[in-house]
Write a protein that holds these residues in place. Structure first.
Motif, mmCIF file in Angstrom:
data_model
loop_
_atom_site.group_PDB
_atom_site.id
_atom_site.type_symbol
_atom_site.label_atom_id
_atom_site.label_comp_id
_atom_site.label_asym_id
_atom_site.label_seq_id
_atom_site.Cartn_x
_atom_site.Cartn_y
_atom_site.Cartn_z
ATOM 1 N N UNK A 98 -14.395 -1.352 -24.212
ATOM 2 C CA UNK A 98 -12.923 -0.932 -23.242
ATOM 3 C C UNK A 98 -12.664 0.067 -23.799
ATOM 4 N N UNK A 99 -13.867 1.103 -23.548
ATOM 5 C CA UNK A 99 -13.556 2.335 -23.106
ATOM 6 C C UNK A 99 -13.247 3.250 -24.306
ATOM 7 N N UNK A 100 -13.053 2.817 -25.634
ATOM 8 C CA UNK A 100 -12.472 3.239 -26.973
ATOM 9 C C UNK A 100 -13.296 4.718 -27.324
ATOM 10 N N UNK A 101 -14.500 3.872 -27.682
ATOM 11 C CA UNK A 101 -15.297 5.106 -28.333
ATOM 12 C C UNK A 101 -16.391 4.277 -28.628
ATOM 13 N N UNK A 102 -17.139 4.806 -29.488
ATOM 14 C CA UNK A 102 -18.929 4.280 -29.672
ATOM 15 C C UNK A 102 -19.135 4.895 -31.215
ATOM 16 N N UNK A 103 -19.266 4.016 -32.041
ATOM 17 C CA UNK A 103 -20.147 3.725 -33.205
ATOM 18 C C UNK A 103 -22.173 5.352 -33.524
ATOM 19 N N UNK A 152 -19.314 -1.725 -32.608
ATOM 20 C CA UNK A 152 -19.411 -0.211 -31.672
ATOM 21 C C UNK A 152 -19.775 -0.581 -30.357
ATOM 22 N N UNK A 153 -19.948 -2.135 -29.924
ATOM 23 C CA UNK A 153 -20.551 -2.485 -28.095
ATOM 24 C C UNK A 153 -18.796 -2.613 -27.630
ATOM 25 N N UNK A 154 -17.568 -3.531 -28.812
ATOM 26 C CA UNK A 154 -16.750 -3.903 -28.692
ATOM 27 C C UNK A 154 -16.136 -2.227 -27.965
ATOM 28 N N UNK A 185 -16.740 4.600 -20.055
ATOM 29 C CA UNK A 185 -16.237 3.131 -19.749
ATOM 30 C C UNK A 185 -16.106 3.311 -17.846
ATOM 31 N N UNK A 186 -16.124 3.032 -16.730
ATOM 32 C CA UNK A 186 -15.725 3.077 -15.330
ATOM 33 C C UNK A 186 -15.615 1.989 -14.679
ATOM 34 N N UNK A 187 -14.181 1.570 -14.446
ATOM 35 C CA UNK A 187 -13.589 0.916 -14.031
ATOM 36 C C UNK A 187 -12.962 1.759 -12.286
ATOM 37 N N UNK A 188 -13.866 1.751 -11.268
ATOM 38 C CA UNK A 188 -13.195 1.664 -10.038
ATOM 39 C C UNK A 188 -14.009 2.928 -10.153
ATOM 40 N N UNK A 189 -14.460 3.755 -10.539
ATOM 41 C CA UNK A 189 -15.472 5.168 -10.702
ATOM 42 C C UNK A 189 -14.222 5.679 -11.354
ATOM 43 N N UNK A 190 -13.666 5.007 -12.595
ATOM 44 C CA UNK A 190 -12.940 6.098 -13.058
ATOM 45 C C UNK A 190 -12.708 5.793 -14.355
ATOM 46 N N UNK A 228 -16.798 5.160 -46.648
ATOM 47 C CA UNK A 228 -17.342 5.171 -44.989
ATOM 48 C C UNK A 228 -17.574 5.982 -44.246
ATOM 49 N N UNK A 229 -18.397 6.866 -43.799
ATOM 50 C CA UNK A 229 -17.468 7.701 -42.956
ATOM 51 C C UNK A 229 -18.542 8.197 -42.283
ATOM 52 N N UNK A 230 -17.746 7.547 -40.702
ATOM 53 C CA UNK A 230 -18.006 7.484 -39.629
ATOM 54 C C UNK A 230 -18.238 8.235 -38.228
ATOM 55 N N UNK A 231 -19.646 7.934 -37.691
ATOM 56 C CA UNK A 231 -19.991 9.893 -37.057
ATOM 57 C C UNK A 231 -19.782 8.677 -35.751
ATOM 58 N N UNK A 232 -19.071 9.338 -34.577
ATOM 59 C CA UNK A 232 -18.777 8.372 -33.525
ATOM 60 C C UNK A 232 -17.998 9.345 -32.296
ATOM 61 N N UNK A 233 -18.771 8.453 -31.022
ATOM 62 C CA UNK A 233 -18.041 9.672 -29.794
ATOM 63 C C UNK A 233 -17.041 8.559 -29.568
ATOM 64 N N UNK A 234 -16.259 9.656 -29.393
ATOM 65 C CA UNK A 234 -14.665 8.909 -28.626
ATOM 66 C C UNK A 234 -13.947 9.528 -27.323
ATOM 67 N N UNK A 235 -13.561 8.485 -26.663
ATOM 68 C CA UNK A 235 -13.032 8.435 -25.033
ATOM 69 C C UNK A 235 -11.578 8.644 -25.338
ATOM 70 N N UNK A 236 -10.746 8.090 -25.929
ATOM 71 C CA UNK A 236 -9.373 8.334 -26.508
ATOM 72 C C UNK A 236 -9.461 9.728 -27.708
ATOM 73 N N UNK A 237 -7.991 9.933 -27.922
ATOM 74 C CA UNK A 237 -8.122 10.756 -28.382
ATOM 75 C C UNK A 237 -8.344 10.142 -29.781
ATOM 76 N N UNK A 238 -9.282 10.847 -31.035
ATOM 77 C CA UNK A 238 -9.643 10.397 -31.909
ATOM 78 C C UNK A 238 -8.786 9.337 -33.061
ATOM 79 N N UNK A 239 -7.436 9.333 -33.197
ATOM 80 C CA UNK A 239 -6.379 8.638 -33.908
ATOM 81 C C UNK A 239 -6.522 7.629 -33.579
ATOM 82 N N UNK A 240 -6.893 6.827 -32.332
ATOM 83 C CA UNK A 240 -6.975 5.590 -31.420
ATOM 84 C C UNK A 240 -8.089 4.940 -31.716
#
Length: 244
Positions: free
Chosen positions: A106-111, A100-102, A205-210, A120-132
């Motif tokens: 990298x701005x992809x999501x977390x578990x 999850x931390x990894x 995850x933010x880089x330069x406030x983005x 395995x049933x994973x509940x996650x937060x996504x910051x990209x499309x769920x497929x990625x």
């Protein structure tokens, strides 16, 4: 000069130091990932990456399965040589936390939650499309359990995702170990440096406030291979083996 310098806002000095130590210039001027054999990475503003995805799908049609499997293929290298936590108590939780931390880093999501079992049933937060995110998590759990999985996914509320991984009887093979890049580290012009890293209270995850994401460069090599196969009539996509 360091990769990241603090400028306030969501800046986190500890996170900046971790990113600076991990993602360093290669001798060809690109940034390499020290945890992935110094193989090159790319950093995108999340909005720009989503624009690229939209453009590709206008040309090729829906690409969710292709994104997922391309991501799973390249992320397998990242996890193939990881030293997983092996403590007597809480081992599963610590291993899940590492994954999850990894992907939050990298701005992809977390578990948020995942069970230990053949399915395995994973509940996650996504910051990209769920497929990625599904592809990334499939790779990590395959390397953790040393077994292949078939994946399914669906969006779940705002920025949520439900990802189901089902173990299969297909033979499991570890990917080839990345070959570290030798030689003197390269340098990058100051204008290309990233200043300021942090994570918002929502976990973004933010880089330069983005809002930003970090991906292996070879993700795009895998994706190009798939897109080329789609242009050949009657040719199955090369990376659909993990999707139903």
């Amino acid at each position: 000069m360091p990769l990241i310098e603090g400028t306030g806002g969501h800046h986190d000095a500890e996170l900046s130091a971790r990113l600076s130590a991990r993602f360093t210039p290669r001798d060809d001027g690109r940034l390499g990932d020290a945890l992935d054999g110094n193989r090159p990475i790319v950093i995108f503003e999340r909005k720009m990456f989503e624009t690229i995805q939209d453009s590709l799908e206008r040309t090729f049609g829906p690409l969710g399965r292709r994104y997922a499997n391309a991501m799973a293929e390249v992320e397998a290298n990242r996890w193939s040589e990881v030293e997983w936590p092996s403590s007597l108590f809480g081992k599963w939780k610590k291993r899940v936390a590492l994954i999850s931390e990894e992907y939050q880093l990298r701005g992809i999501g977390s578990i948020s939650k995942v069970n230990d079992g053949d399915e395995k049933i994973i509940r996650a937060r996504r910051f990209v499309r769920t497929s990625l995110l599904a592809g990334a998590l499939t790779a990590s759990f395959e390397q953790l359990t040393e077994s292949n999985h078939r994946m399914r996914w669906e969006d779940d509320r705002d920025n949520g995702a439900k990802i189901i991984l089902e173990a299969t009887d297909r033979p499991f093979f570890k990917p080839e170990e990345p070959t570290p890049t030798e030689g003197v580290k390269g340098s990058r012009p100051e204008s290309e440096l990233i200043h300021g890293a942090g994570i918002t209270p929502e976990g973004v995850m933010m880089l330069e406030e983005v809002p930003s994401i970090i991906l292996p460069s070879r993700f795009f090599d895998a994706l190009i291979t798939v897109l080329e196969s789609l242009q050949e009539e009657g040719t199955a996509a090369l990376t659909d083996s993990r999707c139903e």
